[in-house]
Scaffold this active site. Structure first.
Site, PDB file in Angstrom:
ATOM      1  CE1 TYR A  91      -0.537  -3.287  -1.682  1.00 17.77           C
ATOM      2  CE2 TYR A  91      -0.075  -4.903   0.027  1.00 17.77           C
ATOM      3  CZ  TYR A  91       0.199  -3.674  -0.571  1.00 17.77           C
ATOM      4  OH  TYR A  91       1.187  -2.864  -0.083  1.00 17.77           O
ATOM      5  CB  CYS A  92      -1.154  -5.844  -7.310  1.00 12.16           C
ATOM      6  SG  CYS A  92      -2.657  -6.545  -8.023  1.00 12.16           S
ATOM      7  N   GLY A  93      -2.381  -3.369  -7.540  1.00 14.44           N
ATOM      8  CA  GLY A  93      -3.208  -2.205  -7.792  1.00 14.44           C
ATOM      9  C   GLY A  93      -4.675  -2.556  -7.861  1.00 14.44           C
ATOM     10  CG  LEU A 131      -2.022  -0.371  -3.626  1.00 13.79           C
ATOM     11  CD1 LEU A 131      -0.720  -0.022  -4.336  1.00 13.79           C
ATOM     12  CD2 LEU A 131      -2.021   0.204  -2.211  1.00 13.79           C
ATOM     13  N   GLY A 164      -5.729  -6.280  -7.914  1.00 14.09           N
ATOM     14  CA  GLY A 164      -5.940  -7.709  -7.688  1.00 14.09           C
ATOM     15  C   GLY A 164      -5.583  -8.582  -8.878  1.00 14.09           C
TER      16      GLY A 164
END
Length: 304
Positions: free
Chosen positions: A260-262, A289, A264
Protein backbone atom coordinates in the site's frame (compact mmCIF):
# COMPACT_ATOMS: atom_id res chain seq x y z
CA UNK A 1 17.98 -0.72 -18.13
CA UNK A 2 18.18 -3.56 -20.61
CA UNK A 3 16.18 -6.75 -20.68
CA UNK A 4 19.41 -8.58 -19.85
CA UNK A 5 19.47 -6.88 -16.46
CA UNK A 6 15.99 -8.21 -15.70
CA UNK A 7 15.75 -11.49 -17.62
CA UNK A 8 12.16 -12.63 -17.48
CA UNK A 9 10.50 -15.36 -19.51
CA UNK A 10 8.21 -14.16 -22.31
CA UNK A 11 4.53 -14.06 -21.50
CA UNK A 12 2.91 -17.17 -22.91
CA UNK A 13 2.22 -16.65 -26.62
CA UNK A 14 3.01 -12.97 -26.21
CA UNK A 15 4.86 -10.34 -28.16
CA UNK A 16 6.03 -8.89 -24.84
CA UNK A 17 9.23 -10.32 -23.30
CA UNK A 18 7.98 -9.75 -19.75
CA UNK A 19 6.62 -6.97 -17.51
CA UNK A 20 9.40 -4.52 -18.43
CA UNK A 21 10.64 -3.37 -21.84
CA UNK A 22 13.33 -0.88 -22.83
CA UNK A 23 13.19 1.94 -25.34
CA UNK A 24 15.05 0.01 -28.06
CA UNK A 25 12.57 -2.88 -27.85
CA UNK A 26 9.61 -0.51 -28.13
CA UNK A 27 11.14 1.56 -30.94
CA UNK A 28 11.52 -1.58 -33.03
CA UNK A 29 7.84 -2.49 -32.59
CA UNK A 30 5.92 0.78 -32.61
CA UNK A 31 4.22 -0.15 -35.88
CA UNK A 32 3.11 -3.61 -34.72
CA UNK A 33 -0.70 -3.61 -34.93
CA UNK A 34 -0.95 -5.85 -31.87
CA UNK A 35 0.74 -3.25 -29.66
CA UNK A 36 -1.15 -0.45 -27.91
CA UNK A 37 1.01 2.22 -26.24
CA UNK A 38 -0.63 4.16 -23.40
CA UNK A 39 0.68 7.18 -21.49
CA UNK A 40 -0.59 6.95 -17.92
CA UNK A 41 0.80 10.27 -16.65
CA UNK A 42 -1.23 11.99 -13.94
CA UNK A 43 -0.51 15.09 -11.87
CA UNK A 44 -0.13 14.81 -8.10
CA UNK A 45 1.67 17.79 -6.51
CA UNK A 46 3.38 17.36 -3.16
CA UNK A 47 1.12 18.45 -0.27
CA UNK A 48 1.84 21.78 1.36
CA UNK A 49 -0.03 20.79 4.51
CA UNK A 50 -1.94 17.83 5.90
CA UNK A 51 -5.08 17.17 3.88
CA UNK A 52 -3.76 18.99 0.80
CA UNK A 53 -4.85 16.54 -1.90
CA UNK A 54 -4.63 17.91 -5.45
CA UNK A 55 -4.57 15.69 -8.50
CA UNK A 56 -5.29 16.09 -12.16
CA UNK A 57 -5.19 14.52 -15.57
CA UNK A 58 -1.95 14.33 -17.53
CA UNK A 59 -3.80 14.75 -20.83
CA UNK A 60 -2.35 18.20 -21.57
CA UNK A 61 1.17 17.05 -20.79
CA UNK A 62 0.66 14.07 -23.11
CA UNK A 63 -0.59 16.40 -25.87
CA UNK A 64 2.61 18.46 -25.60
CA UNK A 65 5.03 15.53 -25.95
CA UNK A 66 4.35 11.82 -26.33
CA UNK A 67 5.56 8.64 -27.98
CA UNK A 68 4.18 8.53 -31.54
CA UNK A 69 0.99 6.52 -31.80
CA UNK A 70 0.35 6.52 -28.07
CA UNK A 71 -2.86 7.58 -26.36
CA UNK A 72 -3.43 9.05 -22.94
CA UNK A 73 -4.97 6.75 -20.32
CA UNK A 74 -6.59 9.01 -17.73
CA UNK A 75 -6.13 7.46 -14.29
CA UNK A 76 -8.02 10.40 -12.76
CA UNK A 77 -10.99 10.06 -15.09
CA UNK A 78 -12.42 7.14 -17.02
CA UNK A 79 -9.82 4.72 -15.63
CA UNK A 80 -10.96 5.31 -12.04
CA UNK A 81 -14.18 4.64 -10.16
CA UNK A 82 -16.00 7.95 -9.54
CA UNK A 83 -18.21 6.36 -6.91
CA UNK A 84 -15.37 5.28 -4.61
CA UNK A 85 -14.60 7.26 -1.43
CA UNK A 86 -10.96 7.76 -2.46
CA UNK A 87 -9.01 8.92 -5.51
CA UNK A 88 -7.63 6.64 -8.26
CA UNK A 89 -9.91 3.75 -7.26
CA UNK A 90 -9.77 0.86 -9.70
CA UNK A 91 -13.03 0.53 -11.69
CA UNK A 92 -14.94 -2.71 -11.90
CA UNK A 93 -13.45 -5.16 -14.41
CA UNK A 94 -16.32 -4.49 -16.84
CA UNK A 95 -15.97 -0.69 -16.59
CA UNK A 96 -12.18 -0.89 -16.89
CA UNK A 97 -12.43 -3.08 -19.98
CA UNK A 98 -14.92 -0.66 -21.56
CA UNK A 99 -12.61 2.30 -20.95
CA UNK A 100 -9.65 0.41 -22.38
CA UNK A 101 -11.67 -0.55 -25.45
CA UNK A 102 -12.21 3.15 -26.14
CA UNK A 103 -8.41 3.48 -26.16
CA UNK A 104 -8.07 0.72 -28.75
CA UNK A 105 -7.31 -2.25 -26.49
CA UNK A 106 -8.85 -5.54 -27.67
CA UNK A 107 -8.60 -9.20 -26.79
CA UNK A 108 -5.69 -9.60 -29.19
CA UNK A 109 -3.87 -6.48 -27.95
CA UNK A 110 -0.76 -6.17 -25.84
CA UNK A 111 -0.08 -2.93 -24.00
CA UNK A 112 3.04 -0.97 -23.16
CA UNK A 113 2.41 1.65 -20.48
CA UNK A 114 4.70 4.60 -19.84
CA UNK A 115 4.57 8.01 -18.18
CA UNK A 116 6.53 11.20 -17.73
CA UNK A 117 6.35 11.14 -13.94
CA UNK A 118 8.92 8.64 -12.70
CA UNK A 119 7.27 5.39 -13.70
CA UNK A 120 4.76 4.91 -10.89
CA UNK A 121 1.76 5.87 -13.04
CA UNK A 122 2.76 3.40 -15.73
CA UNK A 123 3.17 0.74 -13.06
CA UNK A 124 -0.32 1.50 -11.74
CA UNK A 125 -1.81 1.06 -15.20
CA UNK A 126 0.24 -2.12 -15.70
CA UNK A 127 -1.16 -3.59 -12.48
CA UNK A 128 -4.72 -2.69 -13.49
CA UNK A 129 -4.23 -4.35 -16.88
CA UNK A 130 -2.59 -7.39 -15.33
CA UNK A 131 -5.48 -7.70 -12.87
CA UNK A 132 -7.91 -8.33 -15.76
CA UNK A 133 -5.43 -10.53 -17.69
CA UNK A 134 -4.46 -8.04 -20.41
CA UNK A 135 -0.83 -8.71 -21.49
CA UNK A 136 1.07 -5.58 -20.47
CA UNK A 137 4.52 -4.19 -19.76
CA UNK A 138 6.05 -0.93 -18.54
CA UNK A 139 8.55 1.09 -20.55
CA UNK A 140 11.59 1.23 -18.27
CA UNK A 141 12.42 4.88 -17.59
CA UNK A 142 9.38 6.18 -19.43
CA UNK A 143 9.37 9.25 -21.65
CA UNK A 144 12.54 10.62 -20.05
CA UNK A 145 14.63 7.67 -21.21
CA UNK A 146 12.84 7.57 -24.57
CA UNK A 147 13.79 11.17 -25.28
CA UNK A 148 17.31 10.81 -23.87
CA UNK A 149 17.91 8.05 -26.41
CA UNK A 150 16.93 10.41 -29.23
CA UNK A 151 13.68 8.63 -30.02
CA UNK A 152 10.94 10.51 -31.89
CA UNK A 153 8.19 12.37 -30.05
CA UNK A 154 4.85 13.71 -31.27
CA UNK A 155 2.39 16.35 -30.10
CA UNK A 156 -1.27 17.09 -30.54
CA UNK A 157 -4.17 14.64 -30.75
CA UNK A 158 -3.82 11.09 -32.09
CA UNK A 159 -3.17 10.97 -35.83
CA UNK A 160 -5.54 8.01 -36.26
CA UNK A 161 -8.70 6.93 -34.43
CA UNK A 162 -8.54 4.04 -31.99
CA UNK A 163 -9.39 0.61 -33.37
CA UNK A 164 -13.12 0.00 -33.16
CA UNK A 165 -13.39 -3.64 -34.26
CA UNK A 166 -13.31 -6.38 -31.63
CA UNK A 167 -13.97 -6.55 -27.91
CA UNK A 168 -11.99 -6.74 -24.69
CA UNK A 169 -13.05 -9.49 -22.32
CA UNK A 170 -11.80 -8.94 -18.74
CA UNK A 171 -10.62 -12.05 -16.90
CA UNK A 172 -10.01 -10.90 -13.32
CA UNK A 173 -7.16 -12.41 -11.34
CA UNK A 174 -8.45 -13.52 -7.93
CA UNK A 175 -5.84 -11.96 -5.65
CA UNK A 176 -4.65 -8.80 -7.39
CA UNK A 177 -6.44 -6.43 -5.02
CA UNK A 178 -6.88 -6.30 -1.27
CA UNK A 179 -9.76 -4.44 0.36
CA UNK A 180 -10.16 -2.74 3.73
CA UNK A 181 -11.70 -5.76 5.53
CA UNK A 182 -8.68 -7.85 4.49
CA UNK A 183 -6.28 -5.33 6.03
CA UNK A 184 -8.28 -5.33 9.26
CA UNK A 185 -8.23 -9.15 9.28
CA UNK A 186 -4.43 -9.17 8.86
CA UNK A 187 -4.07 -6.81 11.83
CA UNK A 188 -6.29 -9.08 13.94
CA UNK A 189 -4.18 -12.08 12.99
CA UNK A 190 -7.09 -13.72 11.20
CA UNK A 191 -5.42 -13.64 7.77
CA UNK A 192 -1.77 -14.16 6.83
CA UNK A 193 0.16 -11.36 5.21
CA UNK A 194 2.94 -8.82 5.52
CA UNK A 195 1.92 -5.18 5.17
CA UNK A 196 4.48 -3.14 3.21
CA UNK A 197 4.30 0.63 2.76
CA UNK A 198 5.80 1.98 -0.49
CA UNK A 199 5.76 5.66 0.55
CA UNK A 200 9.03 7.57 1.05
CA UNK A 201 10.51 7.27 4.53
CA UNK A 202 9.12 10.68 5.50
CA UNK A 203 5.62 9.48 4.63
CA UNK A 204 6.09 6.21 6.45
CA UNK A 205 7.33 7.80 9.69
CA UNK A 206 4.92 10.74 9.54
CA UNK A 207 7.55 13.49 9.46
CA UNK A 208 6.24 15.07 6.23
CA UNK A 209 2.83 16.58 5.43
CA UNK A 210 0.34 14.10 4.03
CA UNK A 211 -2.43 14.50 1.45
CA UNK A 212 -4.68 12.55 3.77
CA UNK A 213 -6.38 13.21 7.05
CA UNK A 214 -3.69 11.76 9.31
CA UNK A 215 0.02 10.92 9.13
CA UNK A 216 1.83 7.64 9.70
CA UNK A 217 1.63 4.01 8.63
CA UNK A 218 -0.58 1.03 9.36
CA UNK A 219 0.70 -0.81 12.46
CA UNK A 220 3.10 -3.66 11.77
CA UNK A 221 4.02 -2.38 8.32
CA UNK A 222 7.46 -2.62 6.78
CA UNK A 223 8.93 0.25 4.74
CA UNK A 224 9.94 -0.27 1.11
CA UNK A 225 9.88 3.11 -0.70
CA UNK A 226 8.84 2.55 -4.30
CA UNK A 227 11.02 5.29 -5.76
CA UNK A 228 14.04 3.83 -3.96
CA UNK A 229 13.85 0.89 -6.38
CA UNK A 230 14.72 3.13 -9.35
CA UNK A 231 17.94 4.74 -10.51
CA UNK A 232 18.42 8.45 -11.23
CA UNK A 233 17.08 8.04 -14.77
CA UNK A 234 13.87 6.41 -13.50
CA UNK A 235 14.87 2.89 -14.57
CA UNK A 236 14.59 -0.07 -12.24
CA UNK A 237 17.82 -0.91 -10.48
CA UNK A 238 19.92 -3.77 -11.89
CA UNK A 239 18.54 -7.10 -10.77
CA UNK A 240 21.20 -7.90 -8.16
CA UNK A 241 20.90 -4.46 -6.55
CA UNK A 242 17.11 -4.60 -6.68
CA UNK A 243 17.10 -8.05 -5.06
CA UNK A 244 19.41 -6.84 -2.30
CA UNK A 245 17.30 -3.79 -1.55
CA UNK A 246 14.05 -5.75 -1.51
CA UNK A 247 15.59 -8.69 0.36
CA UNK A 248 16.78 -6.44 3.17
CA UNK A 249 13.12 -5.70 3.92
CA UNK A 250 11.20 -8.77 2.86
CA UNK A 251 13.40 -11.78 3.64
CA UNK A 252 11.51 -14.42 5.65
CA UNK A 253 8.23 -12.51 5.58
CA UNK A 254 4.80 -14.07 5.76
CA UNK A 255 2.93 -14.45 2.49
CA UNK A 256 1.20 -12.67 0.85
CA UNK A 257 2.96 -9.33 0.58
CA UNK A 258 0.25 -6.67 0.89
CA UNK A 259 1.48 -3.43 -0.66
CA UNK A 260 0.00 0.00 0.00
CA UNK A 261 0.99 3.66 -0.12
CA UNK A 262 -1.12 6.82 -0.12
CA UNK A 263 -3.36 5.99 -3.05
CA UNK A 264 -2.20 2.70 -4.55
CA UNK A 265 0.25 4.31 -7.01
CA UNK A 266 3.76 3.96 -5.56
CA UNK A 267 2.64 0.55 -4.30
CA UNK A 268 2.17 -0.53 -7.91
CA UNK A 269 5.79 0.39 -8.63
CA UNK A 270 6.88 -1.82 -5.75
CA UNK A 271 4.58 -4.57 -7.09
CA UNK A 272 6.34 -4.38 -10.44
CA UNK A 273 9.74 -4.64 -8.75
CA UNK A 274 8.66 -7.73 -6.81
CA UNK A 275 7.23 -9.25 -9.98
CA UNK A 276 10.55 -8.68 -11.76
CA UNK A 277 12.20 -10.62 -8.93
CA UNK A 278 9.81 -13.54 -9.42
CA UNK A 279 7.48 -13.05 -6.46
CA UNK A 280 3.91 -14.10 -7.15
CA UNK A 281 2.46 -13.63 -3.67
CA UNK A 282 1.79 -9.89 -4.12
CA UNK A 283 -1.47 -8.03 -3.67
CA UNK A 284 -2.25 -4.30 -3.63
CA UNK A 285 -4.47 -2.46 -1.15
CA UNK A 286 -6.32 -0.11 -3.48
CA UNK A 287 -7.68 2.34 -0.90
CA UNK A 288 -4.29 2.61 0.83
CA UNK A 289 -3.80 5.40 3.38
CA UNK A 290 -6.41 7.71 1.90
CA UNK A 291 -9.10 5.20 2.81
CA UNK A 292 -7.44 3.90 5.98
CA UNK A 293 -6.79 7.33 7.51
CA UNK A 294 -10.31 8.61 6.89
CA UNK A 295 -11.63 6.84 10.01
CA UNK A 296 -9.91 8.09 13.20
CA UNK A 297 -10.68 4.76 14.85
CA UNK A 298 -8.20 3.01 12.55
CA UNK A 299 -4.73 3.12 14.10
CA UNK A 300 -1.71 4.80 12.53
CA UNK A 301 1.86 4.79 13.78
CA UNK A 302 4.08 7.88 13.71
CA UNK A 303 7.81 7.85 14.33
CA UNK A 304 8.74 11.47 13.66
Amino acid sequence: MTDAQHPTPPLSGSLLPGPLVDDAWLADRLDDPRLVVLDATALLPSPGHDGDHRSGSGQERWAERHIPGSRHADLTGELSDPGAPYHFAVPSPKALAAALQRLGVRDDSEVVAYDSGGGIWAARLWWMLRAISVPAAVLDGGLQVWEAAGRPVADGPPREPARTAGTLTPVPLPHAWTALPDIEAVLRGERPGTLVCALPESGFDGSAPTRYSRRGHIPGSLSLPGRGLLDEAGRFLPRAELAARVGAVLDDTASPVVLYCGGGISAAGAALALTLLGREDVTLYDGSLEEWSADPARPLVRQD
